[in-house]
Structures are given as C-alpha cells and as structure tokens.
Design an enzyme around this catalytic site. Structure first.
Site, PDB file in Angstrom:
ATOM      1  N   HIS A 112     -87.343  -0.223  21.373  1.00 38.25           N
ATOM      2  CA  HIS A 112     -87.114   0.762  22.442  1.00 38.25           C
ATOM      3  C   HIS A 112     -88.376   0.983  23.298  1.00 38.25           C
ATOM      4  CE1 HIS A 112     -86.018   4.306  24.667  1.00 38.25           C
ATOM      5  NE2 HIS A 112     -86.857   5.062  23.985  1.00 38.25           N
ATOM      6  N   HIS A 123     -94.554   6.490  24.228  1.00 37.36           N
ATOM      7  CA  HIS A 123     -93.879   7.704  24.704  1.00 37.36           C
ATOM      8  C   HIS A 123     -93.167   8.493  23.610  1.00 37.36           C
ATOM      9  CE1 HIS A 123     -90.115   5.323  24.967  1.00 37.36           C
ATOM     10  NE2 HIS A 123     -89.519   6.491  24.896  1.00 37.36           N
ATOM     11  N   ASP A 124     -92.786   7.846  22.509  1.00 38.55           N
ATOM     12  CA  ASP A 124     -92.062   8.567  21.464  1.00 38.55           C
ATOM     13  C   ASP A 124     -92.899   8.866  20.225  1.00 38.55           C
ATOM     14  OD1 ASP A 124     -89.591   9.151  22.550  1.00 38.55           O
ATOM     15  OD2 ASP A 124     -88.754   7.178  22.081  1.00 38.55           O
ATOM     16  N   GLU A 130     -93.631  12.693  19.539  1.00 47.19           N
ATOM     17  CA  GLU A 130     -92.367  13.377  19.258  1.00 47.19           C
ATOM     18  C   GLU A 130     -91.834  13.003  17.871  1.00 47.19           C
ATOM     19  OE1 GLU A 130     -90.543  15.495  20.992  1.00 47.19           O
ATOM     20  OE2 GLU A 130     -88.565  15.338  20.071  1.00 47.19           O
ATOM     21  N   ASP A 131     -91.905  11.733  17.521  1.00 48.96           N
ATOM     22  CA  ASP A 131     -91.199  11.250  16.331  1.00 48.96           C
ATOM     23  C   ASP A 131     -92.074  10.931  15.131  1.00 48.96           C
ATOM     24  OD1 ASP A 131     -88.962  11.449  17.839  1.00 48.96           O
ATOM     25  OD2 ASP A 131     -88.803   9.316  18.299  1.00 48.96           O
ATOM     26  N   ASP A 160     -87.355   5.378  30.352  1.00 48.87           N
ATOM     27  CA  ASP A 160     -86.830   5.731  29.032  1.00 48.87           C
ATOM     28  C   ASP A 160     -85.329   5.982  29.139  1.00 48.87           C
ATOM     29  OD1 ASP A 160     -86.754   6.618  26.355  1.00 48.87           O
ATOM     30  OD2 ASP A 160     -87.105   8.691  26.968  1.00 48.87           O
TER      31      ASP A 160
HETATM   32 MN    MN Z   1     -87.531   7.208  24.180  1.00 50.62          MN
END
Ligand code: MN
Length: 730
Positions: free
Chosen positions: A65, A90-91, A94-95, A156
């Site tokens: 991704h 980018h993630d 967050e993750d 995204d």
């Molecule tokens: Mn994403």
C-alpha cells in the site's frame, strides 16, 4: 537461535516487494542524486520493517500500500523526494509504534510535519462517527500548512479506491461517498484532472454499479466506430498541420464514465443521446513563447474544414481557469451533422491540465499566476475563518462547486469570480477597504446597488464613500467567502469596540460609587440589568440600551455590591395604574397575602414578570402586564385593577411554558430534557413534540422560580445544536 526458515510463498512475496520498490525508484524522475535515493531507501526500509507481518483486507502484505501510494506520488503527480518519503511512511505513525519524533530524527522537521498532518487527518477520518464537515476542514487546514499533505492524502485515497473491492459493502459506500464529496472536488481545485476523473469513476463504480457497468460496456462496444470516425474527421486537419510543419499528437479519448453519467442525469438523456461522449484533443509540441499564436493557428485550420459553434468557444488560454487549466475549446459541425468538441493545447498545458500542481512547478513561470492566486485565496479564508466548521464548509463548498464568471476592472484588468457574485463580492475581491466602504457600482454605465448580481463580461467600477460602514444585512447578498469573512470580521470587531466602550463607561460610574471593578461585581450587575453575562451588559451600555442612573441605588460594602439584584420596574405599569387606580401601595404576592389570588391561566405569570391584579368575585386574578387580556381588562375594567408585586423573599415554583423550534435530529428531545432535568434540576410537567419535513416543534411546561430562572433554561436550550428558537408561551 536458529534462523527462521522462509517458505516459498514468502520468498515470492519478498521478490515482489523488491520489484515494486525498484519500479518506484525508476519513476522518481526528480530524485536522481545519491542523497535522494538513500533517503527513499531509508524510508522504504523503515516502512517495510514497521509494517512487517501486517496484511491488508485483500490478503497482500501491507507494505504494498505505501509503495503504491509513493508510486502514484512519483509517477502520476510527479512530486519529489520529500513527498515520496512521506508517502512511504504515511501510515507508520498511525499504525505502528513509530512516533513523529522518530520521523524527525530519521529525516527532519519537514517530513515530520507532513507525516503529522497525514496522521491527524487519518485519525479524524477513521473515527466512524466523525462529522464529515470537520474532516473536510482538517484537510483544508493542513493544506495551508504544506500542500504535500493533501497530495499524499489524495494519492492514499486513490490507492484505497483502486483496492476497494476487498472492503465490506457498507464501508465501500462510505468511502465512495466521501471520495465524491471531498476528495474529487479537492483534486479538481488543485487541477489534478486525471486523478479527479479516476476518483469519480471509481466512486461511481461502487455507488451505482449497474449504471457504471452499462456505460463502460457501451463505451467499449462503440469504441471501434468512434476510432474510425476520429480518424476520418482529423484526416484533413492532420494533413494541414503536417504541411505547416507543426509538431503535434492527436487524442480522441472518450470522456470519463462519471462525466457521461452526470450528463445523462442532468439532461435526462440516454447514453446514445449524449453528443459529446468524446472530445478530440490536438496537443502541440511548440515553444512556450509562441504557444498562444500556434494554438489559434490550429483553431483556424480546424475551422477551415468544419463550421464552429460560436456559442461554444472557450478561450482558457488568454484567461486560465482559477485552478490553472489552460486550453482552447471549440465545438464544430462534422460532415455527418454531429457536433464535435475540439480541444487545442500545448504539451505544457496538457501536463498542467492532467497533473496540475506538480506540472505547474515544473513549468514555473508567469502563467502559474492563476494557481497562486487561488492558493492565496484559500490562505486568506483560512487565516480569518470563523471557528465554526459547519459554517466554514458551507462557505467553502459554495465556492468549490460554483462556476466562474469573468468581470473587468475600469482599467480593463480581468478577474475571475464565482458564478452569482455580487457587486459587494467584487468590491471585497479588490480590497477589503473598498468592500467596507462600497455604496454601489457603475456597471456598463448604469448605477447599481451593492447587492446587484454580476454577469460575465461586466465592467465594474466600484463607488465608495468614506461614510459607509459594513452592515449585518450585507451578509445576505455577499456570496464569496472572502466578502462574508471580511464583513463578519468587521462586525465582530465593531462589537468588540462597543464592548470596550461600554466597559469603560460602567467602570467610570462604578468608581464614582466606590464599587470595585471585579468580575464578581460585573456578574452581579449583569443580573441586576437582566442580562446573562458581563459582555452583553457592556455591549448594551455601549449602544446606550442600558442607562447607569440606577447604580446609585445599590448597597455597597468594601467595594462589593451587597444588595440583592432585582429586576427593574417597568414604569408603564405605574403610568397605567396611575390613570386607572389611585391606590399607592402594591399588593404583595406571596403566601402571606391578605386576599386569595390566582395566577391567570392565559399568561402564567412568574416572579420577575411585571404583573397586575384584577379583583373578581372570587378574589384576585394576576396577569402579566404584557398579556393580551390585561390590555382588554384594563381598558374595560380599569377600576378593578390593583398594583401587584412579587414577594422577593420567597422562592416558590411556578408553572411556565416554552415553545421550542428547530431542525429534527436524532436525540434532540433527549438533549432538551436532559438539560432541563439533569443540568438545571427543573421539573418538567408536560412535554409534546411534533415533527414535519425535518422541522420539529415542541412545547414543554416546567416549574421555575422566576423569570431569570426561566431565561437561563431557555438560553441553555437555545445553545443546543439545531435549535432555531425558544420562546415563552404567552
Ligand atoms: Mn494509507
């Protein structure tokens, strides 16, 4: 410890990851230095390590991704190293367990700031029950910070749309709707045409799969016929262009599924009846200095063969659209009697039209003015924006979907304005001072008012006056965000000034009576003057709604007001009574009253109301002075009226009613009753709500102590979302 063995499937996947990474490096055409490659490698390694073991809904390793998002950023948007690094990462915040500080350590403050923006947007969006408007604003707000946040977010979203298949049906619908409502318009505004079209088409695929399938299959079926037609149609043009030695390429692409769908829907026609299913695009490879002349030359060649429709000529070259779009459009008649749209542009214009922003940077020159001015406008709006996100989105959305008109200044300069703009909007567009002092305009030699709606091509000369000031009514005919924001800002500032004035005035008076200027005293005085907060009192003093001569009556000890605040008496009652009754003393309403009295059922008076008593056979009936019956009784039976007042030493409960109106929403009744019984500890006697067409109306009767008490209940309810009015039942 023995090394874990790797299965053939895992080995294959790892190879594919490496392949995707190599492809990304190849597409990163602005990241050619060793330093660039090192940074991208580092970002990839960190992302790969952090997402290890995690899989997407589709079953593939998560790292695909961010790799795909970075691929879109590099290849389709054409951005550089920083954006690619951020797309890869980018993630992760967050993750995974990585933090913004880690990113800053690894890369630097710019990357950290962009990832921070992306993470924040993500957080708001992923919350299931979040309000869309707030999300929308977040995106725009970050745009002011660094536009790369929005671009990575769009990439995204595009990849998520491309892989929406594996999501749950309800999620698909939610994401597709959001895409249409927020992301596609945003992409459009940024001039990312290709991205916008793909987002729209994908959204339609999930929102209306049947119609989407129908249009795609019809497009496929008619493709061969179309190609033949295009070849025939362009043949004479191509021959002429070759003869003239112009380098060019021709495209005959059909319009996007979504735009065909929109045409069918808006015009109420079938697929076969949409006349501009495709447009012919002639793209010239010419030097920038001569591009305008060359485009018109091609226009001339094309219209030598086919007759143009003068109403459908669009010159976006002389006057680019606000999002930077440049092209020359004409619609001509083909020999078969069918209208064909021909778009003429250069390679540079085509790149800008398809990839927007990034291409603008690449071809940075005076022509990017349009985009700069748009960015400037967004910034202005953001900097002065009100704190209410809903209002902001309403203002913004209007601008986002509106078409443009072009108007001229007296000196012949052109300005693009949203469709339906007024004289006032235009005045504010030029300068906020001009807007503030606008009294009208001369449009095509005629005098018009500030509310006059402008049309494309108008030459507008704004007329100003030094004596003019913005008024609240102006908000009704200001349509642009810029004008509205400026007017609201002015009015707010004006109120602030009046408040400051009022505060000074009362300050002086308080000094005179040795009252300390403490918050406590201000609060007591507010109650004394019948307003809820000191600010309102200051404002009323400033506009001379409140006079300060009653200050002398207050008891003051050590600078603190000690007398109980009491409502002021209305002199009109005294006047009426003086004319009708000679009695001097007031009849006191309380448990110790000498005469039995009843509170009138028609107006439900409560302590704090100005009241009057009427002597009846049974005893006495108390009415509010403002009651309709009072007027009638006084004029017919004035001799029976008695002055009355409330016993200020008693706290009793009285029945009073309210009528509440507003927009129906889930839980509204619950919210109202919660405020009344839980927050205000007021007993409800009856409650009745009806709803029609999304509007509700309710009556509630409650037990309150006096008018101030009732007033605070009313104010609390009025502050609820969706409530438009709360009035006392008369
Ligand atoms: Mn994403």
């Amino acid at each position: 410890m023995a090394k874990k063995s790797i299965s053939p499937a895992e080995l294959k996947e790892e190879k594919e990851i490496t392949k995707a990474y190599r492809k990304l490096l190849k597409s990163a055409r602005y990241s050619q230095t060793e330093e660039d490659v090192r940074k991208i490698r580092k970002a990839f390694d960190i992302a790969n390590e952090s997402h290890k073991g995690v899989r997407r809904k589709s079953g593939e390793a998560y790292i695909f991704h961010p790799l795909e998002v970075a691929q879109i950023i590099a290849e389709e948007v054409g951005l550089g190293t920083t954006s690619i690094v951020c797309a890869l990462l980018h993630d992760v915040v967050e993750d995974t367990s990585l933090t913004i500080d880690d990113i800053e350590d690894y890369f630097g403050p710019t990357e950290a700031r962009i990832i921070d923006g992306l993470t924040k947007i993500e957080e708001v969006f992923e919350r299931e029950h979040s309000i869309q408007a707030v999300n929308f604003r977040k995106i725009i707000l970050t745009l002011a910070d660094d536009i790369r946040v929005v671009l990575v977010k769009l990439a995204d979203r595009l990849h998520n749309m491309r892989t929406l298949e594996s999501m749950r049906k309800d999620k698909q619908l939610k994401i597709a709707s959001e895409t249409l409502y927020i992301y596609a318009p945003l992409a459009h505004r940024l001039g990312l045409h290709a991205l916008k079209s793909e987002l729209e088409d994908l959204a339609l695929k999930y929102k209306a799969p049947q119609i989407y399938g129908e249009i795609t299959s019809k497009l496929k079926k008619t493709s061969a016929v179309r190609t033949r037609f295009i070849n025939q149609f362009t043949l004479p043009i191509r021959q002429e262009l070759d003869k003239a030695g112009i380098k060019y390429r021709i495209q005959g692409r059909p319009k996007s599924v979504f735009s065909i769908y929109t045409k069918m829907k808006n015009q109420g026609v079938e697929f076969e009846e949409v006349y501009d299913i495709f447009a012919i695009r002639i793209i010239l490879n010419v030097k920038e200095e001569v591009e305008k002349a060359e485009c018109w030359k091609v226009y001339s060649i094309a219209t030598d063969f086919y007759k143009p429709n003068p109403d459908r000529l669009r010159d976006w070259i002389s006057t680019p659209r606000a999002n930077g779009y440049e092209s020359l459009h004409t619609t001509v008649m083909s020999p078969g009697g069918r209208w064909v749209e021909v778009q003429i542009r250069t390679e540079r214009m085509d790149a800008v039209a398809e990839r927007g922003l990034a291409a603008h940077w690449k071809y940075k020159d005076k022509r990017s003015d349009a985009f700069d001015s748009w960015m400037q406008r967004i910034r202005e709006v953001l900097e002065t924006s009100s704190s209410n996100p809903i209002e902001f989105v309403d203002d913004f959305k209007l601008n986002l979907f509106a078409k443009e008109i072009f108007v001229f200044t007296p000196k012949g300069q052109i300005r693009s304005m949203p469709h339906e703009s007024t004289v006032l909007d235009f005045a504010y567009e030029i300068h906020s001072e001009i807007g503030n002092s606008c009294i009208g305009a001369k449009v095509s030699q005629k005098m018009v008012s500030p509310g006059h709606t402008l049309s494309s091509g108008d030459q507008v000369e704004i007329i100003t006056s030094k004596a003019q000031r913005p008024k609240a009514e102006w908000l009704e005919f200001a349509t642009t965000t810029k004008a509205k924001t400026a007017i609201k800002g002015y009015l707010k500032l004006e109120r602030k000034k009046i408040i400051a004035q009022g505060k000074t005035t009362i300050g002086r008076a308080m000094k005179k009576y040795a009252i300390k200027r403490s918050n406590q005293n201000f609060q007591i005085l507010s109650t004394f003057y019948g307003v809820t907060q000191p600010e309102d009192m200051f404002y009323k003093i400033g506009v001379e709604d409140i006079h300060l001569n009653r200050l002398s009556r207050l008891k003051v000890e050590d600078g603190v007001i000690t007398s109980k605040p009491r409502r002021k008496k209305v002199t009109t009652l005294d006047q009426i009574m003086a004319a009708t009754n000679g009695k001097k003393s007031d009849f006191v309403l309380g448990t110790d009253s000498a005469v039995n009295y009843e509170l009138a059922k028609c107006c439900h008076p409560i302590p704090g109301d100005d009241v009057v008593g009427f002597v009846t056979k049974k005893g006495m009936e108390i009415h509010r002075v403002s009651c309709d019956n009072t007027v009638e009784l006084l004029s017919n039976y004035g001799y029976r009226a008695v002055k009355a007042k409330w016993d200020s030493n008693e706290t009793l409960s009285f029945l009073s009613g309210m009528i509440i109106k507003g927009f129906d929403r889930k839980g509204v009744v619950n919210d109202i009753t919660k405020i009344i019984s839980n927050d205000m500890l007021v007993n409800i006697r009856s409650i009745n709500f009806t709803t029609e067409n999304g509007i509700f109306e309710g009556t509630i009767t409650v037990y309150v102590n006096d008018t101030n008490h009732l007033k605070s209940v009313k104010e609390k309810i009025r502050a609820l979302k969706g409530i438009t009015s709360v009035d006392r039942l008369s």
